[in-house]
Design a protein around this motif. Structure first.
Motif, PDB file in Angstrom:
ATOM      1  N   MET A   1       0.806  -1.212   0.000  1.00  0.00           N
ATOM      2  CA  MET A   1       0.000   0.000   0.000  1.00  0.00           C
ATOM      3  C   MET A   1       0.842   1.267   0.000  1.00  0.00           C
ATOM      4  SD  MET A   1      -3.194  -0.974   2.478  1.00  0.00           S
ATOM      5  CE  MET A   1      -4.336  -2.291   2.020  1.00  0.00           C
ATOM      6  N   ARG A   2       2.073   1.177   0.500  1.00  0.00           N
ATOM      7  CA  ARG A   2       2.924   2.367   0.535  1.00  0.00           C
ATOM      8  C   ARG A   2       3.416   2.770  -0.858  1.00  0.00           C
ATOM      9  NH1 ARG A   2       5.796  -1.871   2.671  1.00  0.00           N
ATOM     10  NH2 ARG A   2       7.679  -2.517   1.520  1.00  0.00           N
TER      11      ARG A   2
ATOM     12  N   GLU B   1       1.820   3.796  -3.430  1.00  0.00           N
ATOM     13  CA  GLU B   1       0.649   4.364  -4.103  1.00  0.00           C
ATOM     14  C   GLU B   1       1.023   5.124  -5.370  1.00  0.00           C
ATOM     15  OE1 GLU B   1       1.914   7.312  -0.913  1.00  0.00           O
ATOM     16  OE2 GLU B   1       1.585   5.157  -1.069  1.00  0.00           O
TER      17      GLU B   1
ATOM     18  N   PRO C   1      -5.303  -6.256  -2.947  1.00  0.00           N
ATOM     19  CA  PRO C   1      -5.035  -5.562  -1.679  1.00  0.00           C
ATOM     20  C   PRO C   1      -4.283  -6.457  -0.711  1.00  0.00           C
ATOM     21  CG  PRO C   1      -7.321  -6.265  -1.783  1.00  0.00           C
ATOM     22  CD  PRO C   1      -6.723  -6.582  -3.127  1.00  0.00           C
TER      23      PRO C   1
END
Length: 475
Positions: free
Chosen positions: A218-219, A221, A242
């Motif tokens: 998720m980092r 992005e 995810p």
């Protein structure tokens, strides 16, 4: 420069599914005509108009609810639920049609009811037949879709392993794209590293790729935004995988509040709730005479109430009164303290398992009820109240949740309170009270929460019946 895509762009809906769309509409109309023939209903212009309306309504509804999306890798019951929703819309429209034009008297109510109830099952069976044919061909290397995975880390490798585990889905992973090429070494799957993330756009321009799975943390992005901006017009469908494993939950889902997307860790168990209600009502009605007999025997055997209520943990960590037929003497708690204080071996057994194999507090009738698990039957009332499920994790007390599930430092506590406990479950049909240590019980609960399904629940219920007769591990 914008590439020419006419040769590279794949059809989003294959010709097979377009044909299936038409055949489904014809199947619905043909089923109606067959029922009118079987029930000897005279054909009239009303039925001719109805066939036309049904075909048009089915065509629109089936398309709107996306019955002909790619179901590769999806579970069967999810497709069945979509069929039910699409068909409910058709039936609702027909009821409005009857009311608005006042033509309901022109049709047989028996035919309409039978047709309305059986058509979704018929549609599902036809889709199932098509699925089996497609699985047959895909397992032999035909009708294959090609995919690449962006991110060769643990999440990306897990995604590749999942596609290999279900060859009938017909998805072949060609390789990975990752910026840390020199740090990956040997991957856990036999797939090549095709280049860096920035190379993906050029790769899609010259290769026929159907799916791109973005398996980045998720980092990352900025890289994800770049992929969505630069690669969505190159013929491949993009999917974001995810990294829910970092939260210790598999059953999270995306919801929305207005225009804001939120990630819900409260999985939808609507199918489970419907099953719980139907199954519990059936059991309570069928076993009512047996339960009355059990209540009478308990009263004759020892003084005290027939039902015993003990505190257990349900979803969200809330407590509820779990119901059981009383199997112990009335002052069982006081006698337990006396027994544990007098015998260190019993105290250790209780500390480890929260049970005693030869518990002197159990009554004669209670021992039989425990061995056959008949003492659990009042818990079907808990199920109807929404406090339990028919199948689930073991009902535990607050002390167990704090000391063992939270005390282990892992995600087990969060997983446990994401679902309701069950009357039966993996622990009850495997080791039951013969489990050697408490960690084994936690692992069984974890596995169920992460892998439960309707088919799995039915298998557990069938095994539970066998355990009731064998009495293995029950005391």
């Amino acid at each position: 420069m914008v590439p020419v895509l006419s040769w590279n762009l794949r059809q989003r809906t294959s010709s097979i599914y377009k044909l299936l769309h038409i055949l489904d509409c014809l199947l619905v109309c043909g089923h109606l005509a067959l029922l009118t023939l079987l029930y000897k209903v005279p054909w009239s212009r009303y039925y001719t108009w109805l066939e036309l309306v049904v075909f048009a309504a089915s065509f629109v509804s089936f398309h709107y609810f996306q019955l002909y999306r790619s179901w590769r890798g999806w579970k069967l019951y999810l497709e069945f639920f979509v069929i039910l929703r699409a068909w409910a819309a058709v039936v609702g429209f027909l009821l409005f049609y009857f009311f608005a034009f006042k033509v309901s008297d022109g049709y047989s109510r028996v035919v309409f009811i039978i047709w309305s109830l059986t058509t979704p099952l018929l549609l599902f069976l036809s889709h199932l037949a098509v699925r089996q044919v497609m699985r047959h061909y895909r397992a032999r290397g035909r009708n294959i879709r090609h995919a690449v995975i962006v991110g060769a880390g643990e999440l990306g490798v897990r995604m590749a392993q999942q596609t290999e585990a279900i060859p009938w889905a017909g998805i072949e992973v060609v390789g990975f794209f990752d910026d840390k090429l020199d740090q990956k070494g040997h991957l856990a799957v036999n797939k090549p590293l095709l280049g860096r993330i920035r190379d993906l756009r050029e790769y899609l321009m010259v290769n026929d790729i159907d799916y791109v799975y973005i398996a980045l943390p998720m980092r990352a992005e900025r890289k994800i935004f770049w992929l969505l901006r630069e690669c969505r017009d190159l013929g491949a469908q993009l999917y974001l995988v995810p990294d829910l494993y970092i939260f210790g939950l598999h059953h999270a889902e995306i919801q929305s509040i207005g225009d804001t997307l939120v990630l819900s860790f409260n999985p939808d168990h609507s199918w489970k709730r419907v099953f719980d209600i139907v199954f519990s009502l059936a059991i309570l009605l069928l076993t009512a005479p047996l339960m009355l007999l059990i209540m009478l025997l308990i009263k004759l055997d020892s003084r005290g109430p027939v039902i015993y209520r003990h505190r257990r943990i349900t979803a969200m960590g809330r407590e509820f009164g779990c119901l059981k037929f009383r199997t112990m003497v009335v002052d069982a708690e006081r006698k337990l303290h006396e027994l544990l204080a007098a015998d260190p071996a019993l105290a250790e057994e209780w500390r480890t398992t929260f049970k005693l194999k030869k518990d002197p507090r159990i009554t004669r009738v209670g021992r039989f009820l425990r061995r056959t698990s008949l003492d659990e039957f009042p818990q079907f009332i808990n199920v109807l109240k929404g406090e339990m499920s028919v199948v689930g994790a073991r009902p535990i007390v607050g002390r167990e949740l704090e000391e063992y599930y939270k005390g282990s430092g892992g995600p087990s506590a969060g997983r446990y309170v994401s679902m309701k406990p069950g009357i039966t479950g993996l622990w009850q049909v495997s080791r039951r009270s013969d489990a050697e240590n408490y960690q084994e019980r936690i692992e069984l609960d974890d596995w169920y929460v992460l892998n439960h399904s309707l088919v799995g629940d039915l298998k557990i219920i069938i095994k539970t019946v066998g355990c009731m007769f064998s009495g293995k591990g029950a005391y």
